[in-house]
Design a protein around this motif. Structure first.
Motif, PDB file in Angstrom:
ATOM      1  N   GLU A 399      30.661  54.835  36.187  1.00 40.76           N
ATOM      2  CA  GLU A 399      31.421  53.796  36.887  1.00 40.76           C
ATOM      3  C   GLU A 399      30.599  53.218  38.024  1.00 40.76           C
ATOM      4  O   GLU A 399      30.093  53.949  38.873  1.00 40.76           O
ATOM      5  CB  GLU A 399      32.717  54.374  37.482  1.00 40.76           C
ATOM      6  N   ASP A 400      30.455  51.914  37.996  1.00 44.37           N
ATOM      7  CA  ASP A 400      29.876  51.207  39.130  1.00 44.37           C
ATOM      8  C   ASP A 400      30.248  49.739  38.987  1.00 44.37           C
ATOM      9  O   ASP A 400      31.012  49.363  38.086  1.00 44.37           O
ATOM     10  CB  ASP A 400      28.361  51.394  39.217  1.00 44.37           C
ATOM     11  N   TRP A 401      29.719  48.913  39.866  1.00 43.43           N
ATOM     12  CA  TRP A 401      30.057  47.501  39.884  1.00 43.43           C
ATOM     13  C   TRP A 401      28.786  46.662  39.798  1.00 43.43           C
ATOM     14  O   TRP A 401      27.792  46.938  40.485  1.00 43.43           O
ATOM     15  CB  TRP A 401      30.809  47.154  41.174  1.00 43.43           C
ATOM     16  N   LEU A 402      28.823  45.659  38.923  1.00 45.20           N
ATOM     17  CA  LEU A 402      27.742  44.692  38.809  1.00 45.20           C
ATOM     18  C   LEU A 402      28.334  43.287  38.905  1.00 45.20           C
ATOM     19  O   LEU A 402      29.526  43.097  38.649  1.00 45.20           O
ATOM     20  CB  LEU A 402      27.003  44.854  37.476  1.00 45.20           C
ATOM     21  N   PRO A 403      27.515  42.297  39.232  1.00 40.95           N
ATOM     22  CA  PRO A 403      28.031  40.928  39.235  1.00 40.95           C
ATOM     23  C   PRO A 403      28.637  40.569  37.878  1.00 40.95           C
ATOM     24  O   PRO A 403      28.148  40.991  36.829  1.00 40.95           O
ATOM     25  CB  PRO A 403      26.784  40.097  39.538  1.00 40.95           C
ATOM     26  N   HIS A 404      29.677  39.760  37.926  1.00 37.13           N
ATOM     27  CA  HIS A 404      30.473  39.459  36.737  1.00 37.13           C
ATOM     28  C   HIS A 404      29.671  38.792  35.627  1.00 37.13           C
ATOM     29  O   HIS A 404      30.060  38.849  34.456  1.00 37.13           O
ATOM     30  CB  HIS A 404      31.652  38.558  37.144  1.00 37.13           C
ATOM     31  N   ASP A 405      28.539  38.182  35.966  1.00 38.47           N
ATOM     32  CA  ASP A 405      27.776  37.464  34.944  1.00 38.47           C
ATOM     33  C   ASP A 405      26.660  38.307  34.323  1.00 38.47           C
ATOM     34  O   ASP A 405      25.779  37.768  33.640  1.00 38.47           O
ATOM     35  CB  ASP A 405      27.181  36.180  35.521  1.00 38.47           C
TER      36      ASP A 405
END
Length: 475
Positions: A399-405
């Motif tokens: 689990e982590d976060w990346l830019p939506h694109d």
């Protein structure tokens, strides 16, 4: 590629959405890592795009200067802490975290000894030019051949892991006409983890002898003229953030140490390693200086209570030195939005996986991922970075976060992969293992060559068969 936009994105239990999905937390990424004017991740003075174009992906990258600085800092921390209580300290680099001839030389140059646990690791250390007397040999099931080789090579210390090994090492030393220095690995009954430790009466694991047997086995060691007993050794766990568990373990070991010291000197106490690092922004390990000072103070207090001289100290860090110096680069192949309660999770599949980072599947390890060749102003989206292997558990970053694109062709970097990723790498699904590149001062060089499919086929003895009964056996 555009993903579905959910009305509300679920927040993973371990971390919420960051303000900036391009950010590089200083305590997670290699010291000095930054983004250049084009948004590219730069490590050791070399940008990720250049590394990927030159060496391909997946790619292990190790910042040599960071590894060396962490080694020197660790040695200085424990030497200073030991001096404050009137003794000295030896720091062994735990080769199991990641060992190559280049890494071994870095550690040697920074004043560290080397800890190995197999004949293969011993061969690497010796090939790197490490002085045999500066090598410690671990392992719960050393073969007689490995023991003989270690003794003949002049290895400084062999850590005895069982009563059986007492006789085996004594015999090997006698045959070689040597007196072999040894330590005895003991289960202190203290289990340490990231934020807490648990002290128990019994230890159910394959390593070492029970604390209650330490004095008896220590006496058995002393009965052999071919062995020199240095002292007790203990390893209490991994990814430990403070000194509390070490303090408890030292107290227990020193009770046995004192009983043995009443008969003859016990010059050393080895408290192992297991010092933790930050894999995510939420991780907050204490500085190594603070941990070293805490351990030294606890040892001094325990020695006072047991009325024994403060022994020489020894430690065996691995992950805390090499882990933060490394990253892994991957190229995105596919992205798949999957609906989950409250929103979407984007499965970002890369060209590596559990063959180059087994820790997530094996331990549930947590990692941080970022775009490596660009930045983006798109809002953060929850991602799971998956590998290319035929396993549902083939996950690199859970689990982590990346830019939506984020999309196909993007270059990703996973932080803090210097320890136990290359060491645990495999050829599952016949995927060649990636190369390891060292970066420093704007230059990059291969320190472990990557494999090719031709390398894998070269080991396939079936290719040598030209007919069904090539070995004289017919169906």
């Amino acid at each position: 590629m555009r993903f579905p936009v959910a009305s509300s994105a679920p927040v993973p239990a371990r971390r919420g959405a960051p303000r900036d999905a391009n950010g590089l937390a200083a305590h997670v990424w290699p010291e000095g890592a930054h983004r250049d004017a084009q948004g590219r991740l730069v490590v050791g003075g070399v940008d990720a795009t250049t590394l990927a174009e030159r060496f391909g992906t997946p790619l292990y990258v190790v910042d040599e200067r960071v590894a060396r600085r962490r080694a020197a800092r660790t040695r200085a921390a424990f030497e200073s802490a030991a001096a404050s209580i009137g003794t000295s300290a030896t720091v062994y680099y735990a080769g199991k975290a990641f060992l190559s001839t280049a890494i071994a030389r870095w550690m040697r140059d920074e004043g560290l000894a080397i800890d190995v646990c197999t004949g293969g690791e011993l061969a690497v250390a010796l090939a790197a030019g490490v002085e045999p007397a500066r090598i410690g040999f671990h392992g719960n099931n050393k073969s007689v051949r490995e023991i003989d080789r270690a003794v003949e090579a002049g290895v400084g210390t062999i850590i005895l892991d069982s009563e059986i090994e007492v006789g085996r090492v004594a015999d090997a030393a006698a045959r070689a006409g040597r007196v072999q220095r040894v330590r005895l690995r003991v289960n202190s009954g203290v289990h340490a983890s990231t934020h807490e430790f648990l002290a128990t009466a019994h230890e159910d694991q394959k390593f070492g002898v029970a604390l209650g047997d330490a004095v008896r086995v220590g006496r058995a060691i002393r009965s052999h003229d071919s062995l020199e007993f240095l002292g007790l050794h203990c390893h209490i766990g991994s990814q430990i953030f403070d000194a509390a568990g070490f303090a408890e373990s030292a107290e227990r070991l020193l009770a046995a140490h004192a009983e043995l010291a009443a008969v003859a000197p016990v010059p050393e106490l080895n408290l192992g390693g297991g010092f933790g690092i930050a894999y995510t922004e939420a991780d907050d390990p204490r500085p190594i200086e603070v941990i070293a000072e805490g351990i030294a103070a606890a040892v001094a207090e325990a020695c006072g209570r047991h009325a024994v001289p403060v022994p020489r100290l020894a430690f065996e860090p691995g992950r805390s030195i090499i882990g933060p110096a490394g990253i892994t680069l991957y190229t995105v192949g596919t992205v798949k939005p999957v609906p989950i309660e409250g929103g979407w999770r984007h499965y970002v599949s890369v060209d590596g996986g559990m063959s180059d980072n087994l820790r997530t599947a094996l331990y549930g390890a947590d990692y941080t991922v970022r775009l490596a060749a660009r930045t983006s102003d798109e809002r953060p989206s929850l991602v799971r970075v998956a590998g290319k292997h035929c396993e549902s558990g083939d996950i690199v970053v859970d689990e982590d976060w990346l830019p939506h694109d984020v999309g196909p062709g993007d270059l990703l970097a996973v932080a803090a992969t210097g320890a136990y990723c290359w060491s645990l790498a495999s050829n599952y699904n016949h995927v060649p293992r990636p190369p390891v590149v060292a970066v420093a001062d704007g230059r990059a060089r291969v320190i472990v060559r990557g494999e090719t499919e031709a390398d894998l086929l070269a080991r396939d003895a079936g290719l040598d068969d030209h007919d069904d009964d090539a070995d004289g056996v017919t169906a």
